[in-house]
Design a protein around this motif. Structure first.
Motif, PDB file in Angstrom:
ATOM      1  N   ASN A 106       0.819  -1.219   0.000  1.00 48.68           N
ATOM      2  CA  ASN A 106       0.000   0.000   0.000  1.00 48.68           C
ATOM      3  C   ASN A 106       0.851   1.267   0.000  1.00 48.68           C
ATOM      4  O   ASN A 106       0.909   1.996   0.983  1.00 48.68           O
ATOM      5  N   GLY A 107       1.516   1.512  -1.113  1.00 47.17           N
ATOM      6  CA  GLY A 107       2.221   2.776  -1.314  1.00 47.17           C
ATOM      7  C   GLY A 107       3.122   3.171  -0.163  1.00 47.17           C
ATOM      8  O   GLY A 107       3.902   2.372   0.367  1.00 47.17           O
ATOM      9  N   GLU A 108       2.957   4.438   0.255  1.00 46.97           N
ATOM     10  CA  GLU A 108       3.824   4.997   1.307  1.00 46.97           C
ATOM     11  C   GLU A 108       3.676   4.248   2.633  1.00 46.97           C
ATOM     12  O   GLU A 108       4.601   4.229   3.444  1.00 46.97           O
ATOM     13  N   GLY A 109       2.526   3.583   2.855  1.00 42.26           N
ATOM     14  CA  GLY A 109       2.348   2.799   4.075  1.00 42.26           C
ATOM     15  C   GLY A 109       3.352   1.656   4.173  1.00 42.26           C
ATOM     16  O   GLY A 109       3.752   1.238   5.265  1.00 42.26           O
ATOM     17  N   ASP A 110       3.768   1.145   3.010  1.00 47.39           N
ATOM     18  CA  ASP A 110       4.768   0.082   2.957  1.00 47.39           C
ATOM     19  C   ASP A 110       6.127   0.593   2.484  1.00 47.39           C
ATOM     20  O   ASP A 110       7.019  -0.219   2.198  1.00 47.39           O
ATOM     21  N   GLY A 111       6.258   1.918   2.397  1.00 45.71           N
ATOM     22  CA  GLY A 111       7.589   2.489   2.152  1.00 45.71           C
ATOM     23  C   GLY A 111       7.910   2.904   0.737  1.00 45.71           C
ATOM     24  O   GLY A 111       9.008   3.379   0.468  1.00 45.71           O
ATOM     25  N   ILE A 112       6.958   2.748  -0.204  1.00 38.78           N
ATOM     26  CA  ILE A 112       7.206   3.219  -1.579  1.00 38.78           C
ATOM     27  C   ILE A 112       5.955   3.934  -2.068  1.00 38.78           C
ATOM     28  O   ILE A 112       5.001   3.310  -2.549  1.00 38.78           O
ATOM     29  N   GLY A 113       5.928   5.243  -1.932  1.00 37.61           N
ATOM     30  CA  GLY A 113       4.784   6.017  -2.402  1.00 37.61           C
ATOM     31  C   GLY A 113       4.637   5.920  -3.906  1.00 37.61           C
ATOM     32  O   GLY A 113       5.628   5.849  -4.644  1.00 37.61           O
ATOM     33  N   GLY A 114       3.365   5.913  -4.366  1.00 35.42           N
ATOM     34  CA  GLY A 114       3.118   5.912  -5.808  1.00 35.42           C
ATOM     35  C   GLY A 114       2.900   4.537  -6.405  1.00 35.42           C
ATOM     36  O   GLY A 114       2.722   4.399  -7.609  1.00 35.42           O
ATOM     37  N   LEU A 115       2.898   3.494  -5.570  1.00 33.36           N
ATOM     38  CA  LEU A 115       2.735   2.125  -6.049  1.00 33.36           C
ATOM     39  C   LEU A 115       1.780   1.365  -5.135  1.00 33.36           C
ATOM     40  O   LEU A 115       1.921   1.410  -3.913  1.00 33.36           O
ATOM     41  N   THR A 116       0.802   0.674  -5.718  1.00 35.94           N
ATOM     42  CA  THR A 116       0.024  -0.287  -4.931  1.00 35.94           C
ATOM     43  C   THR A 116       0.059  -1.637  -5.646  1.00 35.94           C
ATOM     44  O   THR A 116       0.189  -1.693  -6.877  1.00 35.94           O
ATOM     45  N   ILE A 117      -0.039  -2.708  -4.854  1.00 38.58           N
ATOM     46  CA  ILE A 117      -0.097  -4.060  -5.414  1.00 38.58           C
ATOM     47  C   ILE A 117      -1.227  -4.806  -4.711  1.00 38.58           C
ATOM     48  O   ILE A 117      -1.295  -4.825  -3.482  1.00 38.58           O
ATOM     49  N   ASP A 118      -2.122  -5.382  -5.508  1.00 41.66           N
ATOM     50  CA  ASP A 118      -3.211  -6.203  -4.981  1.00 41.66           C
ATOM     51  C   ASP A 118      -3.058  -7.620  -5.519  1.00 41.66           C
ATOM     52  O   ASP A 118      -2.517  -7.824  -6.611  1.00 41.66           O
ATOM     53  N   VAL A 119      -3.550  -8.593  -4.750  1.00 46.31           N
ATOM     54  CA  VAL A 119      -3.551  -9.976  -5.220  1.00 46.31           C
ATOM     55  C   VAL A 119      -4.993 -10.448  -5.381  1.00 46.31           C
ATOM     56  O   VAL A 119      -5.854 -10.120  -4.566  1.00 46.31           O
ATOM     57  N   PHE A 120      -5.236 -11.179  -6.468  1.00 40.26           N
ATOM     58  CA  PHE A 120      -6.558 -11.732  -6.750  1.00 40.26           C
ATOM     59  C   PHE A 120      -6.369 -13.216  -7.053  1.00 40.26           C
ATOM     60  O   PHE A 120      -6.008 -13.573  -8.176  1.00 40.26           O
ATOM     61  N   ASN A 121      -6.535 -14.040  -6.018  1.00 39.13           N
ATOM     62  CA  ASN A 121      -6.426 -15.491  -6.186  1.00 39.13           C
ATOM     63  C   ASN A 121      -5.135 -15.891  -6.907  1.00 39.13           C
ATOM     64  O   ASN A 121      -5.168 -16.661  -7.868  1.00 39.13           O
ATOM     65  N   GLY A 122      -4.017 -15.349  -6.448  1.00 41.13           N
ATOM     66  CA  GLY A 122      -2.709 -15.725  -7.007  1.00 41.13           C
ATOM     67  C   GLY A 122      -2.226 -14.849  -8.149  1.00 41.13           C
ATOM     68  O   GLY A 122      -1.058 -14.933  -8.552  1.00 41.13           O
ATOM     69  N   TYR A 123      -3.103 -13.995  -8.689  1.00 41.20           N
ATOM     70  CA  TYR A 123      -2.724 -13.071  -9.770  1.00 41.20           C
ATOM     71  C   TYR A 123      -2.510 -11.683  -9.163  1.00 41.20           C
ATOM     72  O   TYR A 123      -3.345 -11.215  -8.386  1.00 41.20           O
ATOM     73  N   TYR A 124      -1.419 -11.049  -9.549  1.00 42.39           N
ATOM     74  CA  TYR A 124      -1.039  -9.774  -8.926  1.00 42.39           C
ATOM     75  C   TYR A 124      -1.301  -8.609  -9.876  1.00 42.39           C
ATOM     76  O   TYR A 124      -1.054  -8.704 -11.081  1.00 42.39           O
ATOM     77  N   LEU A 125      -1.806  -7.532  -9.294  1.00 43.21           N
ATOM     78  CA  LEU A 125      -2.090  -6.312 -10.062  1.00 43.21           C
ATOM     79  C   LEU A 125      -1.301  -5.154  -9.457  1.00 43.21           C
ATOM     80  O   LEU A 125      -1.511  -4.783  -8.303  1.00 43.21           O
ATOM     81  N   LEU A 126      -0.378  -4.599 -10.253  1.00 40.57           N
ATOM     82  CA  LEU A 126       0.399  -3.433  -9.808  1.00 40.57           C
ATOM     83  C   LEU A 126      -0.216  -2.179 -10.410  1.00 40.57           C
ATOM     84  O   LEU A 126      -0.539  -2.160 -11.606  1.00 40.57           O
ATOM     85  N   THR A 127      -0.404  -1.166  -9.588  1.00 41.67           N
ATOM     86  CA  THR A 127      -0.901   0.126 -10.089  1.00 41.67           C
ATOM     87  C   THR A 127       0.187   1.170  -9.876  1.00 41.67           C
ATOM     88  O   THR A 127       0.647   1.381  -8.756  1.00 41.67           O
ATOM     89  N   TRP A 128       0.603   1.768 -10.979  1.00 43.24           N
ATOM     90  CA  TRP A 128       1.667   2.786 -10.970  1.00 43.24           C
ATOM     91  C   TRP A 128       1.011   4.160 -11.055  1.00 43.24           C
ATOM     92  O   TRP A 128       0.257   4.417 -11.989  1.00 43.24           O
ATOM     93  N   TYR A 129       1.310   5.039 -10.098  1.00 42.14           N
ATOM     94  CA  TYR A 129       0.634   6.343 -10.056  1.00 42.14           C
ATOM     95  C   TYR A 129       1.455   7.493 -10.634  1.00 42.14           C
ATOM     96  O   TYR A 129       0.996   8.630 -10.634  1.00 42.14           O
ATOM     97  N   SER A 130       2.670   7.214 -11.092  1.00 40.01           N
ATOM     98  CA  SER A 130       3.443   8.268 -11.775  1.00 40.01           C
ATOM     99  C   SER A 130       4.454   7.618 -12.707  1.00 40.01           C
ATOM    100  O   SER A 130       4.818   6.449 -12.540  1.00 40.01           O
ATOM    101  N   LYS A 131       4.909   8.410 -13.688  1.00 38.00           N
ATOM    102  CA  LYS A 131       5.971   7.927 -14.574  1.00 38.00           C
ATOM    103  C   LYS A 131       7.233   7.680 -13.765  1.00 38.00           C
ATOM    104  O   LYS A 131       8.054   6.838 -14.112  1.00 38.00           O
ATOM    105  N   GLY A 132       7.369   8.431 -12.675  1.00 38.93           N
ATOM    106  CA  GLY A 132       8.562   8.311 -11.842  1.00 38.93           C
ATOM    107  C   GLY A 132       8.720   6.931 -11.246  1.00 38.93           C
ATOM    108  O   GLY A 132       9.755   6.279 -11.401  1.00 38.93           O
ATOM    109  N   ILE A 133       7.678   6.428 -10.581  1.00 37.34           N
ATOM    110  CA  ILE A 133       7.781   5.102  -9.945  1.00 37.34           C
ATOM    111  C   ILE A 133       7.869   4.018 -11.014  1.00 37.34           C
ATOM    112  O   ILE A 133       8.522   2.979 -10.821  1.00 37.34           O
TER     113      ILE A 133
END
Length: 395
Positions: A106-133
């Motif tokens: 969860n982004g800055e909560g886990d130490g890297i702002g601008g990125l979230t990762i969710d898991v859906f039954n073993g499949y991972y979805l990364l969401t990038w919130y800036s060109k920077g990250i």
């Protein structure tokens, strides 16, 4: 190659105390920044070290601080450690057979702002919130594959000029499941699509709220679910013994999506009402028809625009709630929810109080929710803890 950026005095102390956001207005020499993704060494105006971060434009920010430790390198080992720690923090959820969809980073909560990762039954979805990250994607993907063993990886880029998600590159690597992918949350099934626009079919941050609706509030009640999206609250209410649910959303696809969610849970969708209409029109219709519901779920987007109405949670939530109060039967429950990060729970409860007073009605607060544990936040960045949900009984 690190760029040195000076931070204005009024921002420096907060950032030294652990705030991870690099506000645009904090930069003394913003013209030094050229490429999103470049590492920036932040110093105060006395040239004291504040932190090392990256340049990436996102909302009001110019990037995020990744470390406040002088000399700590931002390398593969850095990303490995962040991912490993985040995955281990969700160990209990990974072991659950009842819940197979949740947030793993969860982004800055886990130490890297601008990125979230969710898991859906073993499949991972990364969401990038800036060109920077996004410039760090190789290191982040390598770390994820090292510790998570994903069946397949998908991504959403939330940083093009209009904030739209481009579907063509949503698949990254690994297996491609058949969609819809069926996941579970508290034993309830959801159909999700990792390859279809910005939304996958369920908002994972409301897991505990949905469980409370099913386990404590739905039995024997009629329920109105406004801004219903794919009907997740309605599905839980039906499974919790609601007499009938009514789901209202403006989006045309909400009808087929809600039918799908009811169907995979073995609920007869024809016994429920699913209405595609502007919520603001629906209010007028329901008041005119003197409709009353035993439970009303009010979870609008922070900002919404229809043909005739522009809604902003910060300005208009109180008036929306006044309409909801009118449609709620005596002793009925309103689930007031907002994901707007610009105001606090205290201010939100102020909206609730004002709405009831202006309607001449009394109420009591039954319980409150904020983000579940997998949506990890830090106290140094209060805006990260955006979710505010209050269960209210109309007296």
């Amino acid at each position: 190659m690190e760029k040195t950026i000076l931070i204005k005095r009024k921002y420096a102390n907060e950032m030294k105390s652990g705030s991870p956001l690099i506000p645009k207005d904090a930069l003394v020499n913003p013209s030094a920044l050229k490429e999103e993704g470049e590492l920036i060494r932040l110093l105060d105006e006395q040239r004291q070290f504040i932190g090392l971060g990256y340049y990436g434009r996102q909302n009001k920010g110019a990037g995020w601080i990744l470390t406040h430790k002088e000399g700590e390198p931002i390398d593969q080992a850095f990303f490995d450690e962040k991912l490993k720690t985040a995955l281990s923090y969700r160990k209990q959820l990974f072991e659950s057979t009842d819940t197979t969809a949740f947030r793993v980073f969860n982004g800055e909560g886990d130490g890297i702002g601008g990125l979230t990762i969710d898991v859906f039954n073993g499949y991972y979805l990364l969401t990038w919130y800036s060109k920077g990250i996004y410039q760090f994607r190789t290191a982040i993907l390598d770390a994820l594959k090292k510790y998570a063993e994903p069946a397949g990886i998908y991504q959403k880029k939330r940083f093009d000029t209009k904030g739209q998600v481009v579907d063509e590159d949503s698949y990254v690597e690994g297996e491609q499941p058949e969609f819809p992918l069926i996941v579970k949350e508290n034993g309830v099934k959801f159909a999700v699509y990792l390859n279809d626009g910005a939304m996958v079919g369920v908002f994972l941050d409301q897991r505990e709220v949905r469980k409370a609706i099913r386990d404590k509030y739905a039995q024997g009640r009629t329920m109105l679910n406004l801004f219903s999206y794919t009907g997740a609250f309605s599905v839980y209410a039906a499974l919790g013994g609601a007499v009938k649910t009514t789901s209202v959303d403006l989006a045309n696809r909400s009808m087929s999506k809600t039918i799908e969610q009811f169907s995979i849970n073995g609920i007869d969708y024809e016994a429920q009402d699913i209405i595609v209409e502007d919520v603001f029109h629906y209010f007028k219709y329901a008041v005119k028809k003197k409709l009353k519901f035993d439970m009303v779920v009010l979870d609008p987007p922070s900002f919404a625009r229809s043909k005739k109405v522009t809604f902003s949670a910060a300005k208009d939530y109180k008036d929306l709630l006044k309409d909801a109060v009118e449609l709620t039967s005596d002793k009925g429950v309103i689930v007031a929810s907002t994901n707007c990060s610009t105001f606090s729970m205290k201010k939100f409860k102020g909206f609730i109080d004002a709405a009831f007073k202006e309607r001449g009605e009394s109420y009591r607060v039954l319980e409150e929710y904020s983000l579940p544990d997998d949506f990890k936040t830090i106290k140094e960045y209060k805006e990260g803890n955006y979710l505010k949900v209050v269960f209210i009984e109309k007296r």
